[in-house]
Enzyme design. Structure first.
Site, mmCIF file in Angstrom:
data_model
loop_
_atom_site.group_PDB
_atom_site.id
_atom_site.type_symbol
_atom_site.label_atom_id
_atom_site.label_comp_id
_atom_site.label_asym_id
_atom_site.label_seq_id
_atom_site.Cartn_x
_atom_site.Cartn_y
_atom_site.Cartn_z
ATOM 1 N NE ARG A 145 -28.974 -3.371 21.426
ATOM 2 C CZ ARG A 145 -29.329 -3.982 22.550
ATOM 3 N NH1 ARG A 145 -30.610 -4.023 22.900
ATOM 4 N NH2 ARG A 145 -28.421 -4.566 23.317
ATOM 5 C CE LYS A 169 -27.651 -6.123 19.160
ATOM 6 N NZ LYS A 169 -26.174 -6.128 19.150
ATOM 7 C CG HIS A 237 -24.652 3.263 16.627
ATOM 8 N ND1 HIS A 237 -25.062 2.129 17.289
ATOM 9 C CD2 HIS A 237 -24.663 2.951 15.310
ATOM 10 C CE1 HIS A 237 -25.300 1.162 16.417
ATOM 11 N NE2 HIS A 237 -25.067 1.633 15.209
ATOM 12 N NE ARG A 240 -27.284 0.669 22.607
ATOM 13 C CZ ARG A 240 -27.961 -0.057 23.501
ATOM 14 N NH1 ARG A 240 -29.103 0.403 23.983
ATOM 15 N NH2 ARG A 240 -27.510 -1.225 23.912
ATOM 16 C CG HIS A 263 -25.092 -3.993 26.943
ATOM 17 N ND1 HIS A 263 -24.244 -2.975 27.347
ATOM 18 C CD2 HIS A 263 -25.437 -3.702 25.660
ATOM 19 C CE1 HIS A 263 -24.083 -2.115 26.348
ATOM 20 N NE2 HIS A 263 -24.800 -2.539 25.319
ATOM 21 C CE1 TYR A 272 -21.265 3.656 25.820
ATOM 22 C CE2 TYR A 272 -21.917 1.474 26.550
ATOM 23 C CZ TYR A 272 -21.936 2.474 25.608
ATOM 24 O OH TYR A 272 -22.632 2.295 24.435
#
Length: 295
Positions: A145, A169, A237, A240, A263, A272
């Site tokens: 990211r 995150k 983005h 990625r 994730h 995806y």
């Protein structure tokens, strides 16, 4: 209202150790919310009711906010009001039971292999280009990211074993591998990094020697894409998404891609699979004897 917000920012910064980028996003959303409340002569959080929350969403939509931004605004407000409940300043959270408008599923745009080759086919020896090439190679090689790449320090990277330690995150740490092209590009950058008179341990620094900003990375990628002749807009983005799509096409291992991307939920990675299915459908149409169209 502002006093409670200031305590909330301290809570996110000190206790939750949330990234400055995420806090800034929340600040932007709650500042906009306060302006809407002021128009309705609401100046205390105890005055916010479920109907007021719905009004905030309706007014935000009227101002042009799309579904994703509306969801972010509601999420920021929900988290803040939950904090006030925990602090005993509110009895209930007025956002409970209220959902943001459903977002349409937009498949991420990605580059094909030929476009990636075109993007990275630049051997400029200018120090700033050497830095930008290292950023590009690492982002595509590891699927980082923007905030993860921007937060890297010198001790985050190991070019010998080709691994990068990332804080993602929720302040979660993960170790991600990267390829030999990225390793070479990073080593070349480290040779010239001192020319930028770095002021701290940031892996990537600006020409002023400070940690490079999110905005600067975005602008440099955009400029690089134009210079390399890409027809579509280049942004973090897209790199990625391209990484994720190409990994899934080559391996079909959704769990592995989930871990690499950081994730927490597999459902986030599953978007995806839609892209991968498109690729498989194209192969099927071209290869299967009963699928070939009549000429």
């Amino acid at each position: 209202m502002l006093t409670a917000l200031n305590r909330y920012w301290d809570y996110l910064r000190i206790e939750r150790q949330m990234s400055p980028h995420t806090i800034t996003n929340y600040q932007h959303q709650l500042d906009a919310t306060i302006k809407i409340l002021a128009q309705q002569d609401i100046h205390a959080w105890t005055q916010v009711t479920p109907s007021v929350v719905r009004f905030i969403l309706a007014e935000s939509k009227k101002q042009g906010l799309k579904e994703k931004s509306l969801a972010l605004r509601l999420s920021a407000l929900r988290r803040f009001l939950s904090f006030l409940v925990q602090q005993g300043e509110l009895k209930v959270n007025p956002t409970t039971g209220i959902s943001a408008p459903k977002q349409g599923k937009h498949l991420p745009k990605n580059m094909d292999g030929e476009q990636v080759q075109q993007l990275l086919a630049n051997d400029s020896k200018e120090p700033i280009d050497i830095r930008d090439r290292a950023i590009l190679e690492l982002m595509y090689s590891s699927g980082l990211r923007l905030s993860e790449l921007q937060g890297l320090d010198l001790n985050s990277i190991n070019t010998r074993v080709r691994e990068v330690r990332v804080i993602g995150k929720g302040n979660k740490e993960r170790v991600v591998p990267f390829g030999r092209y990225a390793s070479h590009a990073i080593q070349e950058w480290l040779k010239v990094r001192a020319l930028f008179n770095p002021k701290d341990e940031a892996l990537f620094v600006s020409q002023l020697g400070n940690r490079i900003s999110h905005r600067a990375i975005q602008k440099r990628l955009e400029t690089w894409g134009i210079r390399q002749g890409l027809n579509s807009h280049l942004n973090p983005h897209k790199l990625r998404h391209s990484f994720a799509t190409h990994m899934l096409e080559a391996s079909s291992d959704l769990r592995a891609v989930q871990e690499l991307l950081g994730h927490s939920n597999l459902s986030t990675t599953q978007i995806y699979t839609h892209l991968n299915f498109q690729h498989l459908a194209e192969v099927y149409d071209q290869a299967h004897p009963r699928a070939k169209r009549k000429k």
